[in-house]
Design a protein around this motif. Sequence first.
Motif, PDB file in Angstrom:
ATOM      1  N   ALA A 190       0.874  -1.075   0.077  1.00 21.96           N
ATOM      2  CA  ALA A 190       0.286  -0.127   0.071  1.00 21.96           C
ATOM      3  C   ALA A 190       0.971   1.278   0.025  1.00 21.96           C
ATOM      4  CB  ALA A 190      -0.912  -0.113   1.186  1.00 21.96           C
ATOM      5  N   ALA A 191       1.956   1.295   0.850  1.00 23.59           N
ATOM      6  CA  ALA A 191       2.804   2.089   0.801  1.00 23.59           C
ATOM      7  C   ALA A 191       3.310   2.560  -0.408  1.00 23.59           C
ATOM      8  CB  ALA A 191       3.664   2.131   1.916  1.00 23.59           C
ATOM      9  N   LEU A 192       4.022   1.539  -0.973  1.00 27.62           N
ATOM     10  CA  LEU A 192       4.751   1.602  -2.455  1.00 27.62           C
ATOM     11  C   LEU A 192       3.562   2.192  -3.660  1.00 27.62           C
ATOM     12  CD1 LEU A 192       6.790  -1.560  -2.549  1.00 27.62           C
ATOM     13  CD2 LEU A 192       7.555   0.646  -2.361  1.00 27.62           C
ATOM     14  N   ASP A 193       2.438   2.074  -3.468  1.00 32.09           N
ATOM     15  CA  ASP A 193       1.494   2.590  -4.421  1.00 32.09           C
ATOM     16  C   ASP A 193       1.333   4.158  -4.597  1.00 32.09           C
ATOM     17  OD1 ASP A 193       0.400   0.347  -5.763  1.00 32.09           O
ATOM     18  OD2 ASP A 193      -1.583   0.508  -4.818  1.00 32.09           O
ATOM     19  N   VAL A 194       1.954   4.501  -3.434  1.00 35.38           N
ATOM     20  CA  VAL A 194       1.974   6.318  -3.648  1.00 35.38           C
ATOM     21  C   VAL A 194       3.468   6.662  -3.506  1.00 35.38           C
ATOM     22  CG1 VAL A 194      -0.243   6.610  -2.681  1.00 35.38           C
ATOM     23  CG2 VAL A 194       1.713   6.315  -0.880  1.00 35.38           C
ATOM     24  N   GLU A 195       4.421   5.976  -3.547  1.00 37.18           N
ATOM     25  CA  GLU A 195       5.836   6.124  -3.324  1.00 37.18           C
ATOM     26  C   GLU A 195       6.306   7.102  -4.428  1.00 37.18           C
ATOM     27  OE1 GLU A 195       9.836   5.655  -1.664  1.00 37.18           O
ATOM     28  OE2 GLU A 195       7.596   5.573  -0.692  1.00 37.18           O
ATOM     29  N   LEU A 196       5.843   6.619  -5.895  1.00 38.47           N
ATOM     30  CA  LEU A 196       6.263   7.194  -7.077  1.00 38.47           C
ATOM     31  C   LEU A 196       5.195   7.838  -7.698  1.00 38.47           C
ATOM     32  CD1 LEU A 196       9.060   4.573  -8.246  1.00 38.47           C
ATOM     33  CD2 LEU A 196       9.175   6.825  -6.822  1.00 38.47           C
ATOM     34  N   LEU A 197       4.091   7.988  -7.136  1.00 44.17           N
ATOM     35  CA  LEU A 197       3.077   8.505  -8.019  1.00 44.17           C
ATOM     36  C   LEU A 197       3.446  10.141  -8.307  1.00 44.17           C
ATOM     37  CD1 LEU A 197      -0.742   7.723  -6.591  1.00 44.17           C
ATOM     38  CD2 LEU A 197       0.282   7.481  -8.834  1.00 44.17           C
ATOM     39  N   VAL A 198       3.913  10.644  -7.592  1.00 43.50           N
ATOM     40  CA  VAL A 198       4.054  12.333  -7.937  1.00 43.50           C
ATOM     41  C   VAL A 198       5.276  12.312  -8.883  1.00 43.50           C
ATOM     42  CG1 VAL A 198       5.204  14.403  -7.121  1.00 43.50           C
ATOM     43  CG2 VAL A 198       3.358  13.211  -5.730  1.00 43.50           C
ATOM     44  N   ASP A 199       6.220  11.308  -8.910  1.00 42.57           N
ATOM     45  CA  ASP A 199       7.357  11.326  -9.776  1.00 42.57           C
ATOM     46  C   ASP A 199       6.509  11.030 -11.135  1.00 42.57           C
ATOM     47  OD1 ASP A 199      10.007  11.380  -8.242  1.00 42.57           O
ATOM     48  OD2 ASP A 199       8.723   9.901  -7.270  1.00 42.57           O
ATOM     49  N   LEU A 200       5.715   9.949 -11.289  1.00 41.39           N
ATOM     50  CA  LEU A 200       5.041   9.668 -12.342  1.00 41.39           C
ATOM     51  C   LEU A 200       4.258  10.821 -13.034  1.00 41.39           C
ATOM     52  CD1 LEU A 200       4.046   7.448 -14.599  1.00 41.39           C
ATOM     53  CD2 LEU A 200       2.319   6.701 -12.729  1.00 41.39           C
ATOM     54  N   ARG A 201       3.596  11.497 -12.120  1.00 45.80           N
ATOM     55  CA  ARG A 201       2.785  12.919 -12.730  1.00 45.80           C
ATOM     56  C   ARG A 201       3.798  13.710 -13.287  1.00 45.80           C
ATOM     57  NH1 ARG A 201       3.217  17.695 -12.599  1.00 45.80           N
ATOM     58  NH2 ARG A 201       1.354  19.065 -11.944  1.00 45.80           N
ATOM     59  N   ASP A 202       5.103  13.776 -12.700  1.00 43.08           N
ATOM     60  CA  ASP A 202       5.724  14.883 -13.405  1.00 43.08           C
ATOM     61  C   ASP A 202       6.386  14.442 -14.584  1.00 43.08           C
ATOM     62  OD1 ASP A 202       5.378  16.334 -10.986  1.00 43.08           O
ATOM     63  OD2 ASP A 202       7.410  15.695 -10.129  1.00 43.08           O
ATOM     64  N   ALA A 203       6.629  13.180 -14.795  1.00 43.96           N
ATOM     65  CA  ALA A 203       7.098  12.611 -16.026  1.00 43.96           C
ATOM     66  C   ALA A 203       6.127  12.704 -17.120  1.00 43.96           C
ATOM     67  CB  ALA A 203       7.545  11.074 -15.826  1.00 43.96           C
ATOM     68  N   LEU A 204       4.650  12.487 -16.746  1.00 42.19           N
ATOM     69  CA  LEU A 204       3.729  12.581 -17.797  1.00 42.19           C
ATOM     70  C   LEU A 204       3.225  13.937 -18.182  1.00 42.19           C
ATOM     71  CD1 LEU A 204       1.329   9.778 -16.281  1.00 42.19           C
ATOM     72  CD2 LEU A 204       2.615   9.471 -18.299  1.00 42.19           C
ATOM     73  N   GLU A 205       3.568  14.757 -17.092  1.00 37.27           N
ATOM     74  CA  GLU A 205       3.126  16.128 -17.325  1.00 37.27           C
ATOM     75  C   GLU A 205       4.172  16.567 -18.574  1.00 37.27           C
ATOM     76  OE1 GLU A 205       2.307  19.873 -14.913  1.00 37.27           O
ATOM     77  OE2 GLU A 205       4.406  19.245 -14.855  1.00 37.27           O
ATOM     78  N   LYS A 206       5.463  16.143 -18.326  1.00 38.50           N
ATOM     79  CA  LYS A 206       6.367  16.548 -19.391  1.00 38.50           C
ATOM     80  C   LYS A 206       6.217  15.906 -20.583  1.00 38.50           C
ATOM     81  CE  LYS A 206      11.359  16.083 -20.438  1.00 38.50           C
ATOM     82  NZ  LYS A 206      12.575  15.365 -19.765  1.00 38.50           N
ATOM     83  N   GLU A 207       5.474  14.744 -20.773  1.00 38.79           N
ATOM     84  CA  GLU A 207       5.168  14.013 -22.148  1.00 38.79           C
ATOM     85  C   GLU A 207       3.979  14.669 -22.759  1.00 38.79           C
ATOM     86  OE1 GLU A 207       5.280  11.610 -25.275  1.00 38.79           O
ATOM     87  OE2 GLU A 207       6.859  11.993 -23.878  1.00 38.79           O
ATOM     88  N   LEU A 208       2.967  14.840 -21.771  1.00 35.01           N
ATOM     89  CA  LEU A 208       1.804  15.396 -22.554  1.00 35.01           C
ATOM     90  C   LEU A 208       1.982  16.853 -22.896  1.00 35.01           C
ATOM     91  CD1 LEU A 208      -0.786  14.409 -19.695  1.00 35.01           C
ATOM     92  CD2 LEU A 208      -0.827  13.722 -21.999  1.00 35.01           C
ATOM     93  N   ASP A 209       2.823  17.674 -22.265  1.00 38.61           N
ATOM     94  CA  ASP A 209       3.337  19.006 -22.668  1.00 38.61           C
ATOM     95  C   ASP A 209       3.943  18.919 -23.925  1.00 38.61           C
ATOM     96  OD1 ASP A 209       3.647  21.958 -22.553  1.00 38.61           O
ATOM     97  OD2 ASP A 209       5.800  21.620 -22.102  1.00 38.61           O
ATOM     98  N   ARG A 210       4.867  17.898 -24.133  1.00 43.59           N
ATOM     99  CA  ARG A 210       5.383  17.510 -25.387  1.00 43.59           C
ATOM    100  C   ARG A 210       4.916  17.123 -26.701  1.00 43.59           C
ATOM    101  NH1 ARG A 210       7.895  14.211 -28.827  1.00 43.59           N
ATOM    102  NH2 ARG A 210       6.803  12.332 -27.494  1.00 43.59           N
ATOM    103  N   GLN A 211       3.675  16.659 -26.409  1.00 47.03           N
ATOM    104  CA  GLN A 211       2.650  16.144 -27.456  1.00 47.03           C
ATOM    105  C   GLN A 211       1.597  17.156 -27.753  1.00 47.03           C
ATOM    106  OE1 GLN A 211       0.912  12.336 -27.261  1.00 47.03           O
ATOM    107  NE2 GLN A 211       2.797  11.304 -26.232  1.00 47.03           N
ATOM    108  N   GLY A 212       1.592  18.357 -26.936  1.00 48.64           N
ATOM    109  CA  GLY A 212       0.518  19.357 -27.115  1.00 48.64           C
ATOM    110  C   GLY A 212      -0.758  19.007 -26.408  1.00 48.64           C
ATOM    111  N   LYS A 213      -0.588  18.093 -25.571  1.00 42.98           N
ATOM    112  CA  LYS A 213      -1.981  17.595 -24.949  1.00 42.98           C
ATOM    113  C   LYS A 213      -2.174  18.037 -23.560  1.00 42.98           C
ATOM    114  CE  LYS A 213      -2.012  13.346 -27.780  1.00 42.98           C
ATOM    115  NZ  LYS A 213      -1.724  11.742 -27.916  1.00 42.98           N
ATOM    116  N   LEU A 214      -1.194  18.792 -22.848  1.00 40.69           N
ATOM    117  CA  LEU A 214      -1.138  19.107 -21.583  1.00 40.69           C
ATOM    118  C   LEU A 214      -2.424  19.789 -21.343  1.00 40.69           C
ATOM    119  CD1 LEU A 214       0.007  18.672 -18.850  1.00 40.69           C
ATOM    120  CD2 LEU A 214       1.418  20.995 -19.125  1.00 40.69           C
ATOM    121  N   GLU A 215      -2.893  20.766 -21.902  1.00 46.66           N
ATOM    122  CA  GLU A 215      -4.089  21.535 -21.826  1.00 46.66           C
ATOM    123  C   GLU A 215      -5.280  20.594 -21.879  1.00 46.66           C
ATOM    124  OE1 GLU A 215      -7.303  24.293 -20.946  1.00 46.66           O
ATOM    125  OE2 GLU A 215      -4.998  24.298 -20.371  1.00 46.66           O
TER     126      GLU A 215
END
Length: 430
Positions: A190-215
């Motif tokens: 259970a603890a590991l399920d939130v361990e990297l959620l923010v890191d995953l969020r940051d990486a996905l935000e970067k990818e969405l921005d690169r694809q022009g889909k962040l908005e």
Amino acid sequence: MTDAHETAADLAPPTPGGAPPEEAGPAADRAPIPLLEPREGIPPVIADAEALAEVTAAFAAGTGPVAVDAERASGYRYGQRAYLVQLRREGAGSALIDPVACPDLSALGAAVGDAEWVLHAATQDLPCLREIGMVPTRLFDTELAGRLAGFPRVGLGAMVENVLGFVLEKGHSAVDWSTRPLPEPWLRYAALDVELLVDLRDALEKELDRQGKLEWAHQEFAAIAAAPPAEPRKDPWRRTSGMHKVRRRRQLGVVRELWQTRDRVARRRDVSPGKVLGDAAIVEAALALPADAQALGALQGFGRVNRRQLEQWQAAVDRARSLPESALPLPGQQVAGPPPPRAWADKDPAAAARLAAARTGVSELAERLAMPQENVITPDTVRRVCWEPPRALDAESVGAALASYGARPWQVEQVTPVLVMALQAGADAS
């Protein structure tokens, strides 16, 4: 390498012990590393008011987004309540909270209410979080972000592995989280399920921005956060597995009576309805219309039921057998909106032509955007517009129709030209 996977290539190789990867160097070709322990160890389970107050203060003083997850006991207990809530925030670390011992988490929810909440498959957890007083004002859904970014597998484990290079152990996802005390391996999971959620969020935000889909993602997340609680389903008994075999009204009445009786028993005992009586047994009884408990006991699914319970189920069958015809349910469920698409060719050939053209256009658009069709626009919205198109088949009218059915601005912008062409083609064909 796909566009979506280039994010992983930008990340450094993961480091053992739980530390998040840094954005410096290629990691795409490295073997993923098992994430075995939370970086600060397994936090104690918060189960009293004093400890909850301390966690609330710590998370209020933290910074940045808040990773949030909840564990339910689906298949074991009645309903979808939370039996464990996990959070993580920079400056506060991770917390595991027992919402059975601490059923009101509204103070904690208010303490982090202005922060962005990071959830995976947010719509699954938000109802049970809302029940205990935790309601975000803004959020980031890593599963939905993965869909928009074009990842073929968007489960949390797959996303963490493909984007961050870690392997999450998922062996406890379907356990009975109402168990007390919770075993240490479950708490680690259970603890590991939130361990990297923010890191995953940051990486996905970067990818969405690169694809022009962040908005686009921001619009989707805002819609989820603003959505009201779902209305209770009308006639939920109609969702019994195997209902396609039940055709006569008297049989439908038996399904309804048995389903409602089972629901009352399951609620009283706080167990999953399927553990009280299986759907297959309900359908068997409806088809057979047994005259007494002995006949009922001979049916599949009732063989191991004791005499008292058999009489309970037979009483439900008898109630349905004694109902006047006018009180029996009608076949099918009255659904607002257009009829099933399979009936369109007979009912309205022009509408069927519009729908065929629209489906082709949306499919091609989804392929160009590299995301699932249902995320480009819901199939129900396409059906509704095709069944009752606006009088003027122009961009303004079609866009307004899409917006009236809940399409986000980005969807209106992308889908309107496709539907205008489809509706015009359908009009020409008719």
